[in-house]
Design a protein around this motif. Sequence first.
Motif, mmCIF file in Angstrom:
data_model
loop_
_atom_site.group_PDB
_atom_site.id
_atom_site.type_symbol
_atom_site.label_atom_id
_atom_site.label_comp_id
_atom_site.label_asym_id
_atom_site.label_seq_id
_atom_site.Cartn_x
_atom_site.Cartn_y
_atom_site.Cartn_z
ATOM 1 N N ALA A 1 0.853 -1.186 0.000
ATOM 2 C CA ALA A 1 0.000 0.000 0.000
ATOM 3 C C ALA A 1 0.893 1.243 0.000
ATOM 4 C CB ALA A 1 -0.886 0.001 1.234
ATOM 5 N N LYS B 1 -8.411 -1.787 -4.052
ATOM 6 C CA LYS B 1 -8.153 -3.218 -4.212
ATOM 7 C C LYS B 1 -8.841 -3.763 -5.460
ATOM 8 C CE LYS B 1 -9.091 -6.435 -1.455
ATOM 9 N NZ LYS B 1 -9.326 -7.450 -0.434
ATOM 10 N N PRO C 1 0.824 5.703 0.536
ATOM 11 C CA PRO C 1 -0.015 6.768 1.103
ATOM 12 C C PRO C 1 -1.019 7.314 0.077
ATOM 13 C CG PRO C 1 2.282 7.114 1.679
ATOM 14 C CD PRO C 1 2.244 5.970 0.725
ATOM 15 N N ALA C 2 -0.597 7.406 -1.185
ATOM 16 C CA ALA C 2 -1.485 7.978 -2.191
ATOM 17 C C ALA C 2 -2.715 7.111 -2.429
ATOM 18 C CB ALA C 2 -0.718 8.178 -3.492
ATOM 19 N N PHE D 1 -4.082 5.151 -0.063
ATOM 20 C CA PHE D 1 -4.755 4.843 1.191
ATOM 21 C C PHE D 1 -5.741 5.939 1.569
ATOM 22 C CE2 PHE D 1 -4.502 5.201 5.945
ATOM 23 C CZ PHE D 1 -5.315 4.123 6.205
ATOM 24 N N SER D 2 -6.787 5.542 2.221
ATOM 25 C CA SER D 2 -7.735 6.535 2.704
ATOM 26 C C SER D 2 -8.263 6.039 4.038
ATOM 27 C CB SER D 2 -8.860 6.698 1.699
ATOM 28 O OG SER D 2 -10.098 6.581 2.311
ATOM 29 N N ASP D 3 -8.914 6.914 4.781
ATOM 30 C CA ASP D 3 -9.427 6.501 6.085
ATOM 31 C C ASP D 3 -10.744 5.749 5.958
ATOM 32 O OD1 ASP D 3 -10.614 8.935 5.198
ATOM 33 O OD2 ASP D 3 -11.545 9.105 7.174
ATOM 34 N N GLU D 4 -11.236 5.618 4.736
ATOM 35 C CA GLU D 4 -12.503 4.928 4.557
ATOM 36 C C GLU D 4 -12.315 3.538 3.975
ATOM 37 O OE1 GLU D 4 -15.104 7.457 2.288
ATOM 38 O OE2 GLU D 4 -14.427 9.139 3.525
ATOM 39 N N VAL D 5 -12.908 2.569 4.619
ATOM 40 C CA VAL D 5 -12.829 1.177 4.173
ATOM 41 C C VAL D 5 -13.287 1.072 2.719
ATOM 42 C CG1 VAL D 5 -13.796 -1.125 4.511
ATOM 43 C CG2 VAL D 5 -13.175 0.262 6.492
ATOM 44 N N LYS D 6 -14.393 1.774 2.456
ATOM 45 C CA LYS D 6 -14.989 1.741 1.122
ATOM 46 C C LYS D 6 -13.953 2.104 0.046
ATOM 47 C CE LYS D 6 -17.755 5.187 0.104
ATOM 48 N NZ LYS D 6 -18.823 6.155 0.439
ATOM 49 N N LEU E 1 -3.576 -5.824 0.060
ATOM 50 C CA LEU E 1 -2.674 -4.702 0.296
ATOM 51 C C LEU E 1 -1.887 -5.019 1.559
ATOM 52 C CD1 LEU E 1 -5.115 -1.766 -0.428
ATOM 53 C CD2 LEU E 1 -3.204 -2.495 -1.835
ATOM 54 N N VAL F 1 -10.588 2.097 0.275
ATOM 55 C CA VAL F 1 -9.478 1.141 0.192
ATOM 56 C C VAL F 1 -9.934 -0.107 -0.574
ATOM 57 C CG1 VAL F 1 -7.791 -0.215 1.498
ATOM 58 C CG2 VAL F 1 -8.469 2.030 2.337
ATOM 59 N N GLU F 2 -11.176 -0.515 -0.322
ATOM 60 C CA GLU F 2 -11.722 -1.667 -1.052
ATOM 61 C C GLU F 2 -11.788 -1.376 -2.555
ATOM 62 O OE1 GLU F 2 -13.385 -4.588 0.245
ATOM 63 O OE2 GLU F 2 -12.964 -4.276 2.353
#
Lengths: 143, 433
Positions: free
Chosen positions: B375, B391, B377-378, B380-385, B410, B387-388
Amino acid sequence: MKLKQISIFLENKKGRLKKAINILFQADINIRALSIADTADFGILRLIVPHTDEAKKVLEENNFVVKVNEVIAVEVPDQPGGLDGILGVLTESDTNVEYIYAFVEKNSDNAVVVIRTEDIDEGIKVLEEGNIHILSSEEVNLL
Amino acid sequence: MIWNKEAECMSSEGKKEIQLERLQEIVKKAYENVPYYKKRLDEHDIKPEDIKNLKDLEKLPFTTKTDLRDAYPFGMFAVSDDEIIEVHTSSGTTGKPTVSGYTQKDIEIWGEVMARALSMAEAGRSDRIQNCYGYGLFTGGLGVHYGTQKIGATVIPISAGNTNRQIEIINDFETSILTCTPSYALYLAEVLEKQGIDIEKLNLKAGVFGAEMWTEEMRAEIEKRLGIDALNIYGLTEIIGPGVAQECMEKNGLHIFEDHFYPEIIDPKTKETLEEGEKGELVLTTLTREGMPIIRFRTKDITALRREKCGCGRTLVRMDRITGRTDDMLKIRGVIVFPSQIERALLKIKDLHPQYQIIVTRPEHLDELEVQVEASPALFSDEVKHVEEVKKMIEKQIHSEIGLRVNVSLVEPESLPRSEGKAIRVIDQRNFE
């Protein structure tokens, strides 16, 4: 008033949460509030800490993926119905909540709720119009 | 820069003449001095005199890695111990290593072909070549070393490992050319970035990268991040080591040094020789090796040969970059997948760390393919939605490249193993026993 929150990507592997928390402890950073969103593959650890930038720095030095973003903190009476009122305001105005978590404040009878709305400015506006007190970062850090 | 114009720009007829003469000689030498070749040729009822033209080579049996292993350690040598002055072995990653023996002349030829290779990267006397290939039994380190000395450039024999020291030397010695595996070059770029070193201030101009498969996308990535020309080199212990073929600045295939190595492409299944431009397994015959002549060695590397004129002026045949091996080719639910395809898919995604690992399992009856990606930083986000979604986007990209559904995981940055030699990209946990 927006509050800074840090989010940390956690691989779903033994010891990773402990490692992240330990890094903050070593850096003498106190955690004010915490929440974990978990899925089968990974987790997202969300934290409210007094020194966001410093926390991000030490975590990144240890190869964690970290993001700083903004959330809204509001105070609610620590009694039945406290949260319901706030959610009522948001629901009525059709404001979508991405996630929410709460922690209890030690020095008063109130709880603090951290809210992330889809549109954060819109969320603040709606809450303010509903006469809900939004906490400043000073207020949260001083609790 | 062409090191040996006479050899590298030969006319087609002149080249064929030299090749035939050398082929006849090497088959005779192998037959007379290596019991293995006498036995194999007798079995096929072929005598060295039967080689009357280059096409007759196709009558000769193949030499495989297994044959070389069976001859371990010195069974393939064609000269007496007195004449052997150096030995190397393959890494032995897929079993017992194979041994290569060199005479004085063999070492000179190795220096010559490596000088040609490094010259393609514009190496001259004033260059400082940081050689991060391992020194030792592995052929990489010393092969580059001999070529650098032949040119008269300065070799920095740092060998593999100790990344911080590598970076310090690149900086302090003003290294101009880097030689290592492409994955290590990328790792060096990562560390340079992390240390905040401005590549503009470095003296690096080119890199000669080999010993593992890599893609055009990975070349672009290395060139961008190190600010250099990244060139592909090819070689193998069984034939000589690095220096069998090398890319020129046209970056359009690797020139095979045909006056020393004779290439063929075969269909790995039917073993028939394929036409120019057809993809298949590369087969190599050494034309000048004294210590260990090798006839029709099946490299297991998948490529194609191209004879059309190259912009650099060399007339040497070019081989495509290796796109797979007949043995690390993955068969997933019946579909052939090469790790390079997955790499290509990943490199198309912006902001993604091109560090990955492929894990193949067979939980029940069906193969499962998991691709672990670091993963960033670019992404990644704080929301599961979100990040999914990332993926799924990676899964979709791989799916469109290989035609198979994969599961992307990830993982945390720098959690996948970094390699100083060949990167381990595939972990096959299926049990085929």
